[in-house]
Design an enzyme around this catalytic site. Structure first.
Site, PDB file in Angstrom:
ATOM      1  N   THR A  10       3.765 -14.754  14.317  1.00  0.00           N
ATOM      2  CA  THR A  10       5.148 -15.249  14.307  1.00  0.00           C
ATOM      3  C   THR A  10       5.965 -14.685  13.151  1.00  0.00           C
ATOM      4  OG1 THR A  10       4.588 -17.212  12.999  1.00  0.00           O
ATOM      5  CG2 THR A  10       4.458 -17.413  15.397  1.00  0.00           C
ATOM      6  N   ALA A  83      -1.608 -12.980   8.542  1.00  0.00           N
ATOM      7  CA  ALA A  83      -1.182 -14.298   8.086  1.00  0.00           C
ATOM      8  C   ALA A  83      -1.538 -14.531   6.628  1.00  0.00           C
ATOM      9  CB  ALA A  83      -1.821 -15.383   8.954  1.00  0.00           C
ATOM     10  N   SER A 127      -1.574  -5.526  -0.217  1.00  0.00           N
ATOM     11  CA  SER A 127      -0.196  -5.513  -0.720  1.00  0.00           C
ATOM     12  C   SER A 127      -0.067  -4.684  -1.987  1.00  0.00           C
ATOM     13  CB  SER A 127       0.249  -6.953  -1.007  1.00  0.00           C
ATOM     14  OG  SER A 127       1.459  -6.980  -1.733  1.00  0.00           O
ATOM     15  N   GLU A 129       1.548  -5.614  -4.371  1.00  0.00           N
ATOM     16  CA  GLU A 129       1.521  -6.578  -5.471  1.00  0.00           C
ATOM     17  C   GLU A 129       0.151  -6.591  -6.158  1.00  0.00           C
ATOM     18  OE1 GLU A 129       3.758  -8.666  -6.918  1.00  0.00           O
ATOM     19  OE2 GLU A 129       5.424  -7.877  -5.725  1.00  0.00           O
ATOM     20  N   TYR A 151      -0.348 -14.637  -5.846  1.00  0.00           N
ATOM     21  CA  TYR A 151      -0.340 -13.929  -4.575  1.00  0.00           C
ATOM     22  C   TYR A 151      -1.063 -12.588  -4.704  1.00  0.00           C
ATOM     23  CZ  TYR A 151       1.371 -10.998  -0.768  1.00  0.00           C
ATOM     24  OH  TYR A 151       1.434 -10.141   0.305  1.00  0.00           O
ATOM     25  N   HIS A 181       8.182  -3.920   2.680  1.00  0.00           N
ATOM     26  CA  HIS A 181       8.752  -3.475   3.943  1.00  0.00           C
ATOM     27  C   HIS A 181       9.624  -4.588   4.508  1.00  0.00           C
ATOM     28  CE1 HIS A 181       4.675  -5.031   4.352  1.00  0.00           C
ATOM     29  NE2 HIS A 181       4.964  -5.436   5.577  1.00  0.00           N
ATOM     30  N   ARG A 219      11.457  -1.536  -6.531  1.00  0.00           N
ATOM     31  CA  ARG A 219      10.460  -1.578  -5.471  1.00  0.00           C
ATOM     32  C   ARG A 219      10.580  -0.361  -4.558  1.00  0.00           C
ATOM     33  NH1 ARG A 219       9.057  -4.832  -8.533  1.00  0.00           N
ATOM     34  NH2 ARG A 219       8.405  -6.983  -8.194  1.00  0.00           N
TER      35      ARG A 219
END
Length: 330
Positions: A10, A83, A127, A129, A151, A181, A219
């Protein structure tokens, strides 16, 4: 017909990936939370146009049993684990749920695949990150990780779990280290969508200011609809491997803001307010990816330039607001 299972179907990436796989003739399955079924207008808006073409399964990343049952039932050829609790700022506010959801969720799905569907090809959404306070620029697959948020830390753990399952259990398991993105489907809590929506509202006279955090953060921004193609290509290779997916360009939040206001003919300095509340406790100042490995081995490269991405997002929010769609979507 190949079967694919997508966690996070989703979300922004999940919706684009589902469209891509359907276009390639896949039977597409998606995992969603039960609460999404109770509020489909709000929670399923990104996939509303394809719900009749996909198969949805209620389950939770926190529940190993629920994921186990879905994997056992579907036995997918490919599993894309997208997810996560992915909003970095929120991970500072509630690091416990971020760590629990992101690390345990990845371990749960990997374990279920190992036991019930070991031939499934597995993709983990890593990621940029993870690089955090990067020790070199640009960052590639060999750059050391230095995460600066819960995260980022959770994604480093997921990356190593994925590698470990590949090496210990011989699973076809890969990680896509995707740099930022964006798209018109980005959540409103993310800075790029906050900017595009804010600029559109100001242009149409619906707002008179835009509050942002660190304007100097830089970024590597690409287009999500293009990046999901790289995910798919990773799982079509003869051998599993990890890849950086990026544009190789870096732009500041200030540049994104300037371009967005410039596009609608406004001076950003008249409307933007810097608010310390939106600064991170530990900032990541600059990320820039080297996607040369993906270009060489996957034949992938970015297709949408920075300015095109900004215009795409602003145009979408202008159209949305003109049509009276004021409801904020997550």
């Amino acid at each position: 017909m190949k079967k694919a299972l997508i966690t996070g179907i989703t979300g922004q990436d999940g919706s684009y990936l589902a469209e891509l796989l359907l276009s390639k003739g896949y039977e597409v399955h998606g995992i969603i939370r039960r609460v999404a079924l109770e509020d489909p207008e709000h929670r399923l808006w990104r996939i509303k146009h394809i719900t009749d073409k996909i198969i949805l399964h209620p389950a939770s990343l926190e529940s190993y049993a629920s994921l186990f049952n879905v994997v056992e039932k579907v036995k997918p050829d490919e599993c894309y684990h997208l997810a996560a609790q992915s909003f970095v700022s929120y991970s500072f506010e509630d690091e416990f749920s971020t760590i629990n959801t992101n690390i345990n969720g990845t371990l749960h799905i990997l374990s279920a695949i190992r036991i019930k569907s070991p031939n499934t090809r597995f993709y983990f959404a890593a990621s940029s990150e993870m690089f955090g306070k990067a020790l070199e620029s640009p960052q590639n697959e060999s750059t050391p990780f230095y995460p600066r948020s819960p995260y980022g830390i959770s994604k480093v753990a997921g990356f190593h779990f994925t590698r470990n399952y590949r090496e210990a259990y011989n699973l076809f398991a890969v990680s896509g280290i995707l740099f930022n993105h964006e798209s018109p489907r980005r959540g409103y809590e993310f800075v790029t969508r906050k900017i595009s929506a804010g600029v559109a509202a100001i242009k149409l006279g619906l707002a008179n200011k835009l509050e942002l955090g660190n304007l100097d953060a830089k970024r590597d921004w690409g287009y999500a609809g293009n990046y999901v193609e790289a995910m798919w290509r990773m799982l079509q290779q003869d051998k599993p491997d990890d890849y950086v997916i990026a544009t190789g360009e870096t732009h500041s939040v200030k540049e994104f803001t300037e371009k967005a206001f410039e596009y609608v003919g406004l001076d950003w300095k008249k409307y933007v307010i810097t608010d310390k509340r939106y600064f991170r406790p530990a900032e990541v100042y600059e990320l820039k990816g080297d996607y040369s490995k993906a270009k060489k081995k996957l034949g992938w490269q970015p297709e949408v330039k920075f300015e095109g991405l900004v215009k795409m997002m602003v145009d979408n929010d202008l159209e949305r607001l003109k049509n009276g769609k004021f409801r904020v979507r997550s």
